[in-house]
Design a protein around this motif. Sequence first.
Motif, PDB file in Angstrom:
ATOM      1  N   LEU A 168       9.228 -12.945 -25.404  1.00 56.10           N
ATOM      2  CA  LEU A 168       7.818 -13.096 -25.753  1.00 56.10           C
ATOM      3  C   LEU A 168       7.542 -14.538 -26.182  1.00 56.10           C
ATOM      4  N   ARG A 169       6.812 -15.261 -25.361  1.00 54.58           N
ATOM      5  CA  ARG A 169       6.491 -16.660 -25.668  1.00 54.58           C
ATOM      6  C   ARG A 169       4.998 -16.872 -25.928  1.00 54.58           C
ATOM      7  N   ASP A 170       4.242 -15.786 -25.886  1.00 54.43           N
ATOM      8  CA  ASP A 170       2.793 -15.870 -26.065  1.00 54.43           C
ATOM      9  C   ASP A 170       2.342 -14.575 -26.747  1.00 54.43           C
ATOM     10  N   PRO A 171       1.372 -14.646 -27.640  1.00 51.88           N
ATOM     11  CA  PRO A 171       0.909 -13.418 -28.295  1.00 51.88           C
ATOM     12  C   PRO A 171       0.507 -12.315 -27.315  1.00 51.88           C
ATOM     13  N   ALA A 172      -0.030 -12.672 -26.167  1.00 48.53           N
ATOM     14  CA  ALA A 172      -0.423 -11.657 -25.180  1.00 48.53           C
ATOM     15  C   ALA A 172       0.784 -10.893 -24.637  1.00 48.53           C
ATOM     16  N   ASP A 173       1.978 -11.495 -24.709  1.00 53.24           N
ATOM     17  CA  ASP A 173       3.195 -10.833 -24.222  1.00 53.24           C
ATOM     18  C   ASP A 173       3.529  -9.584 -25.024  1.00 53.24           C
ATOM     19  N   ALA A 174       3.051  -9.491 -26.250  1.00 52.81           N
ATOM     20  CA  ALA A 174       3.362  -8.332 -27.093  1.00 52.81           C
ATOM     21  C   ALA A 174       2.871  -7.031 -26.468  1.00 52.81           C
TER      22      ALA A 174
END
Length: 141
Positions: free
Chosen positions: A4-10
Amino acid sequence: MLILRDPADASRIANPDIRALAELRFAQIGQDEPFDADQHGYMIVCEPGDTVQELEQETSCAVLRDLFDDTRYGHSNFTPSFEILEEHHGADGSVFFEMLFVTNDDGFGITLFIPKAEGFDRDLLAMCAEYAEPATEHAEP
């Protein structure tokens, strides 16, 4: 492993409790400025079959080894290299661990979420169980 490298990846995290905690951590990190993985770090949700060697290769962190002398978990001189290790309990009774490594003085961090379940490295789960602190209450971002 789910990186996960971006909050949207969660949103890609299947476990709702791990997903909620990852979303909270992204919000806490990005509280004062936009989240930037190159500056702030990233998170990994461990998946069944992931090996410690793969985790160490991905993160460059000593997961089951002493940072300075390569002493492995289980040896009497072993000292873990994580900054924080907490045990979390999900709403469904599941257990997972949150392990944080801070890799530089600027605060670059790598967080591992490790479910306590079948298919995960036994030594990793044993170390987590031995060294984890109970999770503290989650503060709002």
